[in-house]
Scaffold this motif. Structure first.
Motif, mmCIF file in Angstrom:
data_model
loop_
_atom_site.group_PDB
_atom_site.id
_atom_site.type_symbol
_atom_site.label_atom_id
_atom_site.label_comp_id
_atom_site.label_asym_id
_atom_site.label_seq_id
_atom_site.Cartn_x
_atom_site.Cartn_y
_atom_site.Cartn_z
ATOM 1 N N SER A 81 36.764 37.192 34.130
ATOM 2 C CA SER A 81 36.159 36.872 32.835
ATOM 3 C C SER A 81 36.180 38.122 31.973
ATOM 4 C CB SER A 81 34.718 36.390 33.013
ATOM 5 O OG SER A 81 34.695 35.222 33.785
ATOM 6 N N SER A 82 36.938 38.085 30.905
ATOM 7 C CA SER A 82 37.098 39.225 30.019
ATOM 8 C C SER A 82 35.886 39.343 29.097
ATOM 9 C CB SER A 82 38.371 39.046 29.203
ATOM 10 O OG SER A 82 38.547 40.129 28.345
ATOM 11 N N ILE A 83 35.384 40.576 28.926
ATOM 12 C CA ILE A 83 34.236 40.838 28.059
ATOM 13 C C ILE A 83 34.624 41.925 27.073
ATOM 14 C CG2 ILE A 83 31.838 41.594 27.993
ATOM 15 C CD1 ILE A 83 31.709 40.688 30.976
ATOM 16 N N LYS A 84 34.476 41.640 25.786
ATOM 17 C CA LYS A 84 34.780 42.619 24.743
ATOM 18 C C LYS A 84 33.532 43.443 24.445
ATOM 19 C CE LYS A 84 38.938 41.280 23.316
ATOM 20 N NZ LYS A 84 40.091 42.098 23.262
ATOM 21 N N LEU A 85 33.708 44.740 24.298
ATOM 22 C CA LEU A 85 32.627 45.635 23.939
ATOM 23 C C LEU A 85 32.796 46.054 22.481
ATOM 24 C CD1 LEU A 85 32.615 47.844 27.153
ATOM 25 C CD2 LEU A 85 31.229 45.831 26.672
ATOM 26 N N LYS A 86 31.738 46.587 21.885
ATOM 27 C CA LYS A 86 31.767 46.926 20.458
ATOM 28 C C LYS A 86 32.813 47.972 20.101
ATOM 29 C CE LYS A 86 27.339 45.553 18.758
ATOM 30 N NZ LYS A 86 26.120 45.901 18.088
ATOM 31 N N ASP A 87 33.113 48.881 21.000
ATOM 32 C CA ASP A 87 34.074 49.942 20.688
ATOM 33 C C ASP A 87 35.511 49.522 21.006
ATOM 34 O OD1 ASP A 87 33.693 49.876 23.390
ATOM 35 O OD2 ASP A 87 33.266 52.007 23.617
ATOM 36 N N ASP A 88 35.796 48.227 20.897
ATOM 37 C CA ASP A 88 37.118 47.650 21.148
ATOM 38 C C ASP A 88 37.606 47.858 22.578
ATOM 39 O OD1 ASP A 88 37.476 46.424 18.724
ATOM 40 O OD2 ASP A 88 38.534 48.116 17.833
ATOM 41 N N GLU A 89 36.704 48.188 23.478
ATOM 42 C CA GLU A 89 37.041 48.275 24.891
ATOM 43 C C GLU A 89 36.921 46.889 25.494
ATOM 44 O OE1 GLU A 89 38.032 50.903 26.897
ATOM 45 O OE2 GLU A 89 38.250 52.010 25.034
ATOM 46 N N GLU A 90 37.591 46.683 26.610
ATOM 47 C CA GLU A 90 37.522 45.410 27.305
ATOM 48 C C GLU A 90 37.263 45.679 28.779
ATOM 49 O OE1 GLU A 90 40.190 41.374 27.763
ATOM 50 O OE2 GLU A 90 41.191 43.261 27.354
ATOM 51 N N VAL A 91 36.303 44.955 29.346
ATOM 52 C CA VAL A 91 36.031 45.019 30.775
ATOM 53 C C VAL A 91 36.195 43.616 31.339
ATOM 54 C CG1 VAL A 91 34.547 47.049 30.693
ATOM 55 C CG2 VAL A 91 33.545 44.800 30.394
ATOM 56 N N ILE A 92 36.411 43.520 32.645
ATOM 57 C CA ILE A 92 36.670 42.227 33.263
ATOM 58 C C ILE A 92 35.719 42.052 34.445
ATOM 59 C CG2 ILE A 92 38.429 40.739 34.269
ATOM 60 C CD1 ILE A 92 40.492 42.759 33.053
ATOM 61 N N LEU A 93 35.145 40.869 34.542
ATOM 62 C CA LEU A 93 34.243 40.534 35.626
ATOM 63 C C LEU A 93 34.981 39.663 36.631
ATOM 64 C CD1 LEU A 93 31.251 41.119 36.191
ATOM 65 C CD2 LEU A 93 30.707 38.957 35.131
ATOM 66 N N PHE A 94 35.123 40.167 37.863
ATOM 67 C CA PHE A 94 35.818 39.453 38.939
ATOM 68 C C PHE A 94 34.833 39.127 40.048
ATOM 69 C CE2 PHE A 94 39.406 41.951 37.251
ATOM 70 C CZ PHE A 94 40.379 40.978 37.168
ATOM 71 N N ARG A 95 35.173 38.131 40.862
ATOM 72 C CA ARG A 95 34.487 37.945 42.137
ATOM 73 C C ARG A 95 35.076 38.968 43.095
ATOM 74 N NH1 ARG A 95 31.292 33.767 43.186
ATOM 75 N NH2 ARG A 95 31.268 32.044 41.729
ATOM 76 N N ASP A 96 34.281 39.408 44.048
ATOM 77 C CA ASP A 96 34.742 40.386 45.021
ATOM 78 C C ASP A 96 35.998 39.891 45.744
ATOM 79 O OD1 ASP A 96 34.449 42.809 46.639
ATOM 80 O OD2 ASP A 96 33.852 41.447 48.245
ATOM 81 N N SER A 97 36.062 38.604 46.030
ATOM 82 C CA SER A 97 37.206 38.041 46.749
ATOM 83 C C SER A 97 38.482 37.996 45.909
ATOM 84 C CB SER A 97 36.871 36.632 47.253
ATOM 85 O OG SER A 97 36.561 35.793 46.161
ATOM 86 N N GLU A 98 38.381 38.148 44.586
ATOM 87 C CA GLU A 98 39.560 38.135 43.715
ATOM 88 C C GLU A 98 40.258 39.491 43.654
ATOM 89 O OE1 GLU A 98 38.615 34.837 40.322
ATOM 90 O OE2 GLU A 98 37.642 36.784 40.099
ATOM 91 N N ILE A 99 39.551 40.546 44.026
ATOM 92 C CA ILE A 99 40.153 41.875 43.989
ATOM 93 C C ILE A 99 41.168 41.978 45.128
ATOM 94 C CG2 ILE A 99 39.680 44.336 44.285
ATOM 95 C CD1 ILE A 99 37.095 43.854 42.757
ATOM 96 N N LEU A 100 42.371 42.414 44.784
ATOM 97 C CA LEU A 100 43.483 42.391 45.728
ATOM 98 C C LEU A 100 43.425 43.508 46.764
ATOM 99 C CD1 LEU A 100 46.295 41.611 43.157
ATOM 100 C CD2 LEU A 100 45.027 39.993 44.587
ATOM 101 N N ALA A 101 43.085 44.740 46.339
ATOM 102 C CA ALA A 101 43.093 45.870 47.251
ATOM 103 C C ALA A 101 42.305 47.029 46.661
ATOM 104 C CB ALA A 101 44.517 46.313 47.529
ATOM 105 N N LYS A 102 41.902 47.927 47.539
ATOM 106 C CA LYS A 102 41.277 49.164 47.128
ATOM 107 C C LYS A 102 42.344 50.238 47.242
ATOM 108 C CE LYS A 102 37.402 49.984 49.227
ATOM 109 N NZ LYS A 102 36.273 50.535 50.011
ATOM 110 N N ILE A 103 42.444 51.122 46.250
ATOM 111 C CA ILE A 103 43.457 52.179 46.246
ATOM 112 C C ILE A 103 42.813 53.475 46.730
ATOM 113 C CG2 ILE A 103 45.058 53.501 44.821
ATOM 114 C CD1 ILE A 103 45.108 51.056 42.913
ATOM 115 N N ASN A 104 43.328 54.003 47.834
ATOM 116 C CA ASN A 104 42.820 55.256 48.391
ATOM 117 C C ASN A 104 43.669 56.413 47.894
ATOM 118 O OD1 ASN A 104 40.802 54.022 49.933
ATOM 119 N ND2 ASN A 104 42.218 53.639 51.609
ATOM 120 N N ASP A 105 43.020 57.520 47.547
ATOM 121 C CA ASP A 105 43.762 58.722 47.162
ATOM 122 C C ASP A 105 44.339 59.354 48.419
ATOM 123 O OD1 ASP A 105 43.110 58.420 44.502
ATOM 124 O OD2 ASP A 105 41.266 59.562 44.692
ATOM 125 N N ALA A 106 45.610 59.648 48.359
ATOM 126 C CA ALA A 106 46.241 60.234 49.557
ATOM 127 C C ALA A 106 46.619 61.666 49.336
ATOM 128 C CB ALA A 106 47.482 59.437 49.928
#
Length: 106
Positions: A81-106
């Protein structure tokens, strides 16, 4: 019902929801040319801004989200679910199960 929020800090995810800000692609090519904003592709990578407390399954077990604030994650191209912020930024609300992977710094 489009409400512009002041900042992402005013959003508190519930249950297993995760608030993610998509990483912006470079608007400049390797040779130094600047690309128009509409030609810059959206990356499938984001930073977790906020995480809900989790949920209780049918057996009464507490299921905590797999990510935490600050994690770099791989997100689907579409969804959330996309959410627009006042400073023209956009954030997205996902369910935890929709996130594909966590990226680890190597």
């Amino acid at each position: 019902m489009s409400t512009l929020l002041n900042s992402a800090k005013s959003i508190v995810p519930l249950l297993d929801r995760v608030l993610v800000q998509r990483v912006k692609a470079q608007a400049k090519t390797a040779s130094g040319l600047y690309l128009p904003e509409k030609n810059v592709e959206k990356l499938n990578q984001g930073t977790v801004l906020a995480v809900g407390p989790g949920f209780t399954d049918a057996n009464g077990n507490k299921v905590a989200p797999q990510v935490k604030v600050g994690d770099q994650v791989l997100i689907p191209q579409y969804g959330g679910s996309s959410i627009k912020l006042k400073d023209d930024e956009e954030v997205i609300l996902f369910r935890d199960s929709e996130i594909l992977a966590k990226i680890n710094d190597a």
